[in-house]
Design a protein around this motif. Structure first.
Motif, PDB file in Angstrom:
ATOM      1  N   ILE A 129       0.785  -1.355   0.421  1.00  0.00           N
ATOM      2  CA  ILE A 129       0.002   0.380  -0.198  1.00  0.00           C
ATOM      3  C   ILE A 129       1.225   1.064   0.060  1.00  0.00           C
ATOM      4  N   LEU A 162      -6.276   2.487   0.154  1.00  0.00           N
ATOM      5  CA  LEU A 162      -5.887   2.281   1.048  1.00  0.00           C
ATOM      6  C   LEU A 162      -4.649   3.053   1.412  1.00  0.00           C
ATOM      7  N   ALA A 183      -9.463  -1.998   7.594  1.00  0.00           N
ATOM      8  CA  ALA A 183      -8.503  -0.743   6.642  1.00  0.00           C
ATOM      9  C   ALA A 183      -9.313  -0.883   5.721  1.00  0.00           C
ATOM     10  N   ARG A 184     -10.037  -1.176   5.550  1.00  0.00           N
ATOM     11  CA  ARG A 184     -11.010  -1.129   3.945  1.00  0.00           C
ATOM     12  C   ARG A 184     -11.855   0.107   5.238  1.00  0.00           C
ATOM     13  N   ALA A 187     -11.041   3.656   5.546  1.00  0.00           N
ATOM     14  CA  ALA A 187     -10.850   4.312   4.477  1.00  0.00           C
ATOM     15  C   ALA A 187     -12.297   4.905   3.967  1.00  0.00           C
TER      16      ALA A 187
END
Length: 680
Positions: A129, A162, A183-184, A187
């Motif tokens: 990322i 991300l 994390a998604r 975001a």
């Protein structure tokens, strides 16, 4: 004969010899399978990505042989060496540029490095990322990055999203304090400061507060699972100018950006259906929001249970209800098949007409004058019929009871008592607790009614308690001094497959007794033993009452008895019923999501649903799995699974990563980079 004893060989783990060497000291080994191939067209793109993101994948080299070879010869990593060579020729780097390599001196491992075109060096997704973020800052396009790394463009777009996370979020992801799924979710938050706050809390070991994000995302969101969408498909919504936003990660339901258009389309179509009944003189209120205010003199009509109508009228009402159920199923099929709108509307109109006829029959022939229509997920619309209230007829006489007996002194002997199931009151208010214990009572009523032996035990125990132990004694005007009260709390609803079935049986027996022309005692005495036992079970079951009105009024002794009775008759509420919308509507979103997790149906998409949509989702999942909350079983203390870790693998959108974000950066024969599981 000699027995062969299998010998387990321990796995051999060889430490990799990792070094950092000068670029000018690296050549390409002749044994490399693509040694004589010319550079491909994507080498410049690979060079640009390496300039922006640095070296992600180690080269595998062997020591050089003789004066004609460089000190280190690349067995694997030819394309990367050529890309670095382009940067060297362009003056972007010099020969002292540090390159990280794995040195293989063992001939067998050198051969493996040549034949296996993948050194399988684990690379954490957080590193990928961050690298893509650096590529984007270098003004490399998504298509260029996807060609260089061998990803589909949609995967690069997802990783690029991300890459916009704050550095503390990537640190938490790499440290294992936050999953890739979380994390998604992070975001999707538009506020960068809030992203950093949540990620920092996770990195500090305080956990990741998913609920804060889901609540924020739920505010004002209308998704494709909205109940209005049953009657308004995506094509009609799009043709009317409605915009739809798909979730970049493919995990959440599409968001409808123009809910006003959706409401307008639903109301238009519902109005067309309502016009049919308005022409017949029924006032129809169509609403996609709160129910309208109606005159106080209207009475809502609902399901009618036994004993409320004469036998002939009851038979006609039941027949009409069957017709309504059949037409409702026809409407569901027509909507699911997305057929001709006129055919669908005709099926819905026929369903509503059957509902009106049934309700009018159930209220003794009184005419339905008003109807409220609102969206429904299965049948497109749902209706409630109203009729003018009839004046109440006051009856003479009172039903006051005599004075209670004086309380006796506590007995010297304290009988044994089984452990009572603990109530589930965490996050539950008084109203919800009353509903839960109400439903649990009705489930036990059905189980006991189906087990005459257990019912006989319960009745004899009650008689023994009243007549021998002399507790709860009263003096009604009857030859038998036994008190009996049917379960019918104010504000409760009869659940058709549970206590409704028992009430129906008793109503059928009442009709049979009336037809016999005998006294009650004579009729009961003449019943066959099996019929008599069945009647006893039903009467005993309908007198059960384990409802608790408040979380602070726990009836421990009653719970203990309920646990014993449930064990005797093997009570299982899911044999006849699973949580439905009226039951689930009283639960909070957190409790509903906990139900999905408890039944093994946890889905990220569920967190984005609005309350009404989530209720339908949970009801559907519970029905398909024949599941009900443990707290309705009376078998013991319900287990709370809400805090269990989510150890499922990452979904199919991210097949290369484990849930902690660790995968492998693999170099394929075509020189494309992909993420594969780490090799041994």
């Amino acid at each position: 004969m000699t027995d062969l004893v299998p010998v387990s060989m321990p796995a051999v783990v060889v430490a990799r010899d990792e070094r950092t060497v000068r670029l000018g000291d690296i050549g390409i080994a002749r044994e490399n399978l693509r040694f004589n191939e010319p550079p491909d067209d994507d080498i410049p793109t690979l060079a640009a990505t390496m300039k922006a993101a640095g070296q992600l994948q180690r080269l595998t080299v062997r020591p050089g042989r003789g004066r004609k070879e460089e000190p280190w010869m690349a067995l694997d990593g030819r394309r990367r060496r050529l890309a670095l060579g382009l940067l060297l020729d362009a003056g972007e780097i010099d020969e002292t540029y540090p390159v990280t390599v794995y040195v293989e001196t063992d001939p067998a491992r050198q051969a493996a490095a040549v034949l296996l075109t993948n050194t399988a060096v684990p690379v954490h997704v957080a590193d990928i990322i961050a690298a893509i973020g650096r590529m984007l800052k270098s003004r490399l396009t998504v298509s260029v990055i996807s060609r260089a790394l061998g990803y589909a463009e949609i995967d690069v777009k997802r990783l690029a999203a991300l890459a916009g996370l704050p550095p503390v979020a990537l640190a938490a992801l790499k440290a294992g304090r936050m999953t890739l799924k979380q994390a998604r979710l992070l975001a999707r938050l538009p506020d960068k400061a809030e992203q950093a706050e949540l990620a920092e809390a996770a990195l500090d070991g305080h956990g990741f507060q998913d609920w804060r994000i889901t609540e924020r995302l739920d505010e004002g969101r209308v998704t494709a699972r909205d109940r209005r969408c049953a009657l308004v498909d995506s094509v009609r919504y799009g043709e009317a100018g409605g915009r739809t936003e798909a979730d970049l990660f493919g995990e959440l339901a599409p968001v409808l950006l123009d809910p006003d258009i959706l409401t307008d389309l639903w109301i238009r179509r519902a109005r067309a259906i309502a016009a049919v009944f308005e022409a017949e003189g029924i006032a129809v209120h169509v609403t996609a929001g709160p129910e309208p205010e109606l005159p106080d003199d209207l009475e809502a009509l609902g399901y009618v249970y036994g004993g409320q109508l004469p036998a002939e009228d009851m038979a006609r009402y039941r027949a009409q209800r069957e017709v309504f159920n059949e037409r409702a199923e026809t409407a569901r099929r027509a909507l699911s098949e997305a057929g001709d709108p006129e055919t669908v509307d005709a099926a819905i109109i026929a369903m509503i007409r059957a509902r009106v006829t049934a309700d009018q029959t159930g209220c003794g022939g009184r005419v339905v004058t008003t109807m409220v229509m609102w969206p429904a997920s299965g049948t497109g619309v749902d209706v409630r019929c109203y009729t003018p209230e009839e004046p109440e007829i006051e009856e003479d006489g009172s039903t006051g009871s005599g004075p209670p007996d004086q309380a006796s002194a506590p007995p010297a002997y304290v009988p044994p008592e089984v452990a009572a199931p603990a109530p589930e009151i965490d996050g539950v208010n008084h109203a919800l607790h009353a509903v839960r214990t109400d439903v649990a009572t009705r489930g036990l009523i059905r189980a006991l009614a189906d087990d005459p032996g257990a019912a006989l035990t319960a009745l004899i125990a009650r008689l023994f308690t009243v007549l021998v132990l002399r507790t709860h004694v009263a003096r009604p005007d009857s030859a038998l001094a036994i008190l009996a009260t049917g379960f019918n709390p104010a504000g409760g609803r009869v659940i058709e497959p549970l206590d409704g079935e028992v009430r129906q049986r008793l109503d059928d027996r009442r009709a049979t007794w009336q037809a016999s022309g005998e006294t009650v005692i004579a009729w009961v005495h003449a019943l066959p033993h099996g019929e008599k036992m069945g009647l006893l079970a039903e009467l005993t079951a309908i007198s059960l009452d384990v409802r608790e009105e408040r979380t602070t009024l726990i009836r421990r002794s009653a719970r203990a008895e309920a646990a014993e009775l449930a064990a005797l008759c093997a009570a299982d509420v899911t044999l006849h019923w699973t949580p439905d919308a009226p039951f689930l509507q009283l639960h909070s979103k957190g409790l509903l999501l906990g139900m999905l997790e408890a039944m093994g149906a946890e889905d990220d998409r569920a967190r984005s649903l609005k309350k009404a949509e989530l209720v339908d989702w949970v009801a559907e999942q519970a029905a398909s799995r024949t599941w009900a909350p443990a707290g309705l079983s009376w078998a013991g203390s319900p287990q709370d699974d809400a805090d269990e870790a989510d150890d499922r693998p990452i979904d199919e959108q991210d097949p290369a990563f484990d849930d902690d974000g660790v995968g492998a950066f693999a170099v394929t024969p075509a020189g494309e980079a992909a993420l594969d599981p780490a090799a041994a």
